[in-house]
Design a protein around this motif. Structure first.
Motif, PDB file in Angstrom:
ATOM      1  N   LEU A  94      -1.658  -7.854   6.544  1.00  0.00           N
ATOM      2  CA  LEU A  94      -2.821  -7.061   6.519  1.00  0.00           C
ATOM      3  C   LEU A  94      -4.182  -7.983   6.795  1.00  0.00           C
ATOM      4  O   LEU A  94      -4.518  -8.226   5.491  1.00  0.00           O
ATOM      5  N   ASN A  95      -4.513  -8.254   7.817  1.00  0.00           N
ATOM      6  CA  ASN A  95      -5.812  -9.056   8.028  1.00  0.00           C
ATOM      7  C   ASN A  95      -6.859  -8.301   8.355  1.00  0.00           C
ATOM      8  O   ASN A  95      -7.007  -7.747   9.434  1.00  0.00           O
ATOM      9  N   LEU A  96      -7.814  -8.249   7.436  1.00  0.00           N
ATOM     10  CA  LEU A  96      -9.124  -7.196   7.584  1.00  0.00           C
ATOM     11  C   LEU A  96     -10.128  -8.344   7.671  1.00  0.00           C
ATOM     12  O   LEU A  96     -11.378  -7.735   7.685  1.00  0.00           O
ATOM     13  N   GLY A  97     -10.009  -9.694   7.886  1.00  0.00           N
ATOM     14  CA  GLY A  97     -11.096 -10.571   8.077  1.00  0.00           C
ATOM     15  C   GLY A  97     -12.176 -10.776   6.771  1.00  0.00           C
ATOM     16  O   GLY A  97     -13.306 -10.755   6.896  1.00  0.00           O
ATOM     17  N   GLY A  98     -11.441 -10.616   5.696  1.00  0.00           N
ATOM     18  CA  GLY A  98     -12.065 -10.616   4.363  1.00  0.00           C
ATOM     19  C   GLY A  98     -12.676  -9.415   3.925  1.00  0.00           C
ATOM     20  O   GLY A  98     -13.353  -9.493   2.738  1.00  0.00           O
ATOM     21  N   LYS A  99     -12.756  -8.325   4.665  1.00  0.00           N
ATOM     22  CA  LYS A  99     -13.388  -7.024   4.088  1.00  0.00           C
ATOM     23  C   LYS A  99     -12.431  -6.279   3.345  1.00  0.00           C
ATOM     24  O   LYS A  99     -11.291  -6.537   3.222  1.00  0.00           O
ATOM     25  N   LYS A 100     -13.022  -5.844   2.347  1.00  0.00           N
ATOM     26  CA  LYS A 100     -12.501  -4.742   1.272  1.00  0.00           C
ATOM     27  C   LYS A 100     -12.981  -3.559   1.606  1.00  0.00           C
ATOM     28  O   LYS A 100     -14.035  -3.063   0.879  1.00  0.00           O
ATOM     29  N   PRO A 101     -12.381  -2.641   2.517  1.00  0.00           N
ATOM     30  CA  PRO A 101     -12.932  -1.326   2.761  1.00  0.00           C
ATOM     31  C   PRO A 101     -12.670  -0.113   1.641  1.00  0.00           C
ATOM     32  O   PRO A 101     -11.820  -0.468   0.755  1.00  0.00           O
ATOM     33  N   GLY A 102     -13.230   0.964   1.424  1.00  0.00           N
ATOM     34  CA  GLY A 102     -13.097   1.939   0.662  1.00  0.00           C
ATOM     35  C   GLY A 102     -11.796   2.409   0.694  1.00  0.00           C
ATOM     36  O   GLY A 102     -10.972   3.008  -0.337  1.00  0.00           O
ATOM     37  N   LYS A 103     -11.116   2.463   1.798  1.00  0.00           N
ATOM     38  CA  LYS A 103      -9.941   3.338   2.170  1.00  0.00           C
ATOM     39  C   LYS A 103      -9.125   2.795   3.281  1.00  0.00           C
ATOM     40  O   LYS A 103      -9.953   2.239   4.277  1.00  0.00           O
ATOM     41  N   VAL A 104      -7.938   2.464   3.238  1.00  0.00           N
ATOM     42  CA  VAL A 104      -7.212   2.089   4.280  1.00  0.00           C
ATOM     43  C   VAL A 104      -6.337   3.095   4.873  1.00  0.00           C
ATOM     44  O   VAL A 104      -5.349   3.914   4.064  1.00  0.00           O
ATOM     45  N   VAL A 105      -6.300   3.720   6.260  1.00  0.00           N
ATOM     46  CA  VAL A 105      -5.438   4.543   6.705  1.00  0.00           C
ATOM     47  C   VAL A 105      -4.530   3.887   7.870  1.00  0.00           C
ATOM     48  O   VAL A 105      -4.808   3.320   8.640  1.00  0.00           O
ATOM     49  N   LEU A 106      -3.353   4.060   7.398  1.00  0.00           N
ATOM     50  CA  LEU A 106      -2.014   3.397   8.266  1.00  0.00           C
ATOM     51  C   LEU A 106      -1.891   4.518   9.395  1.00  0.00           C
ATOM     52  O   LEU A 106      -1.815   5.497   9.094  1.00  0.00           O
ATOM     53  N   LEU A 107      -1.660   3.951  10.632  1.00  0.00           N
ATOM     54  CA  LEU A 107      -1.314   4.745  11.825  1.00  0.00           C
ATOM     55  C   LEU A 107       0.082   4.522  12.182  1.00  0.00           C
ATOM     56  O   LEU A 107       0.364   3.480  12.676  1.00  0.00           O
ATOM     57  N   GLY A 108       0.733   5.527  12.246  1.00  0.00           N
ATOM     58  CA  GLY A 108       2.325   5.450  12.638  1.00  0.00           C
ATOM     59  C   GLY A 108       3.157   5.142  11.563  1.00  0.00           C
ATOM     60  O   GLY A 108       2.667   4.878  10.220  1.00  0.00           O
ATOM     61  N   GLY A 109       4.485   5.399  11.685  1.00  0.00           N
ATOM     62  CA  GLY A 109       5.592   5.469  10.612  1.00  0.00           C
ATOM     63  C   GLY A 109       5.731   3.639  10.296  1.00  0.00           C
ATOM     64  O   GLY A 109       4.929   3.089  10.706  1.00  0.00           O
ATOM     65  N   THR A 110       6.733   3.424   9.431  1.00  0.00           N
ATOM     66  CA  THR A 110       7.084   2.149   9.042  1.00  0.00           C
ATOM     67  C   THR A 110       7.459   1.345  10.071  1.00  0.00           C
ATOM     68  O   THR A 110       7.332   0.098  10.060  1.00  0.00           O
ATOM     69  N   GLY A 111       7.971   2.097  11.312  1.00  0.00           N
ATOM     70  CA  GLY A 111       8.503   1.156  12.430  1.00  0.00           C
ATOM     71  C   GLY A 111       7.222   0.731  13.294  1.00  0.00           C
ATOM     72  O   GLY A 111       7.416  -0.154  13.981  1.00  0.00           O
ATOM     73  N   ALA A 112       5.974   1.222  13.044  1.00  0.00           N
ATOM     74  CA  ALA A 112       4.739   0.704  13.669  1.00  0.00           C
ATOM     75  C   ALA A 112       3.998  -0.165  12.688  1.00  0.00           C
ATOM     76  O   ALA A 112       3.439  -1.215  13.162  1.00  0.00           O
ATOM     77  N   VAL A 113       3.863   0.398  11.382  1.00  0.00           N
ATOM     78  CA  VAL A 113       2.994  -0.292  10.516  1.00  0.00           C
ATOM     79  C   VAL A 113       3.796  -0.303   9.384  1.00  0.00           C
ATOM     80  O   VAL A 113       4.315   0.590   8.695  1.00  0.00           O
ATOM     81  N   ALA A 114       4.721  -1.608   9.026  1.00  0.00           N
ATOM     82  CA  ALA A 114       5.746  -1.852   8.100  1.00  0.00           C
ATOM     83  C   ALA A 114       5.267  -1.276   6.628  1.00  0.00           C
ATOM     84  O   ALA A 114       3.939  -1.433   6.260  1.00  0.00           O
ATOM     85  N   GLN A 115       6.170  -1.074   5.729  1.00  0.00           N
ATOM     86  CA  GLN A 115       6.054  -0.891   4.524  1.00  0.00           C
ATOM     87  C   GLN A 115       5.177  -1.881   3.539  1.00  0.00           C
ATOM     88  O   GLN A 115       4.581  -1.801   2.905  1.00  0.00           O
ATOM     89  N   GLY A 116       5.767  -3.341   4.065  1.00  0.00           N
ATOM     90  CA  GLY A 116       4.912  -4.349   3.472  1.00  0.00           C
ATOM     91  C   GLY A 116       3.384  -4.212   3.677  1.00  0.00           C
ATOM     92  O   GLY A 116       2.517  -4.736   2.830  1.00  0.00           O
ATOM     93  N   ILE A 117       2.976  -3.739   4.759  1.00  0.00           N
ATOM     94  CA  ILE A 117       1.524  -3.515   5.075  1.00  0.00           C
ATOM     95  C   ILE A 117       0.908  -2.618   4.167  1.00  0.00           C
ATOM     96  O   ILE A 117      -0.032  -2.916   3.648  1.00  0.00           O
ATOM     97  N   GLU A 118       1.564  -1.594   3.907  1.00  0.00           N
ATOM     98  CA  GLU A 118       1.330  -0.614   2.970  1.00  0.00           C
ATOM     99  C   GLU A 118       1.063  -1.197   1.566  1.00  0.00           C
ATOM    100  O   GLU A 118       0.018  -0.934   0.716  1.00  0.00           O
ATOM    101  N   GLY A 119       2.007  -2.086   1.084  1.00  0.00           N
ATOM    102  CA  GLY A 119       2.081  -2.444  -0.111  1.00  0.00           C
ATOM    103  C   GLY A 119       0.607  -3.573  -0.287  1.00  0.00           C
ATOM    104  O   GLY A 119       0.167  -3.359  -1.279  1.00  0.00           O
TER     105      GLY A 119
END
Length: 235
Positions: free
Chosen positions: A91-116
């Motif tokens: 999960l590379n956000l360029g050093g930003k810490k957003p208030g909320k992260v919304v993942l788009l698509g299932g774990t086949g698109a954005v893996a569970q590891g990214i969610e963690g």
């Protein structure tokens, strides 16, 4: 007499230069400043674009797959935060810490590891996933999020989003007056009428979805698909 004629000639030439010679030379504009929004991969380029569009804090960031960013297209219309791509490993956000992260698509698109990683960054309660059984269902989930953020739309944009994605949806992602719904087949186009009805259940059309705009020509989006999608919206 010769000197007088020579002097008069010089005066005439000098006057001509003063009147037209210097004033007729066009001004040469300085080179315009330019810059580039880019990075070594699509991930870094998306971060550069995100920082350009949202230079301050990010209240929310939408994260989509860089391998096939079809889910990023409809999410860009929400307008409350940038869309950033992920390589599926980090999960590379360029050093930003957003208030909320919304993942788009299932774990086949954005893996569970990214969610963690997202939960570790912003907390479990500040991570959400918008996903469906396929890209069209994910676009429908994103449309519902659009309504939560912006209220009932006046316009719904419909486009075909097969293969590597829709170039029409890419250019339409700057629109802010309604979500983008997608289809990949005649059957999924016909199913859109139910999705449109869900965007404003139990209310008259005038207060909710009042218009559907097709994106792309009839070669991409046949009239039959648009009519099928619009079927229940007008009834």
């Amino acid at each position: 007499m010769g000197k007088r004629r020579l002097f008069a000639g010089l005066v005439s030439i000098g006057s001509l230069i003063g009147l037209v010679g210097l004033s007729s030379v066009p001004a040469v504009a300085a080179e315009l400043p330019w810059d580039r929004l880019s990075g070594p991969t699509g991930v870094e380029t998306s971060i550069a674009v995100a920082n350009h569009a949202y230079s301050g804090d990010w209240p929310v960031v939408y994260v989509a797959s860089n391998k096939n960013p079809v889910d990023a297209l409809p999410a860009a219309t929400i307008g409350d935060g940038p869309v950033v791509l992920t390589d599926g490993n980090t999960l590379n956000l360029g050093g930003k810490k957003p208030g909320k992260v919304v993942l788009l698509g299932g774990t086949g698109a954005v893996a569970q590891g990214i969610e963690g990683q997202a939960k570790a960054l912003v907390g479990d309660g500040n991570v959400q996933r918008l996903a469906g059984a396929d890209r069209n269902a994910t676009a429908a989930a994103i449309a519902e999020q659009w309504v939560k953020v912006n209220g009932n739309p006046k316009v719904v944009y419909v486009t075909k989003n097969a293969g590597a994605g829709s170039p029409d949806a890419v250019v339409a992602s700057v629109l802010r007056d309604g979500p983008i719904l997608t289809f990949t087949s005649d059957a999924s186009a016909a199913a859109l009428k139910d999705v449109i009805a869900k965007l404003n259940p139990g209310q008259v059309i005038a207060l909710g979805v009042t218009h559907i705009t097709a994106i792309g020509g009839t070669g991409v989006l046949p009239d039959s698909n648009v009519k099928a999608a619009a079927g229940e919206a007008a009834g």
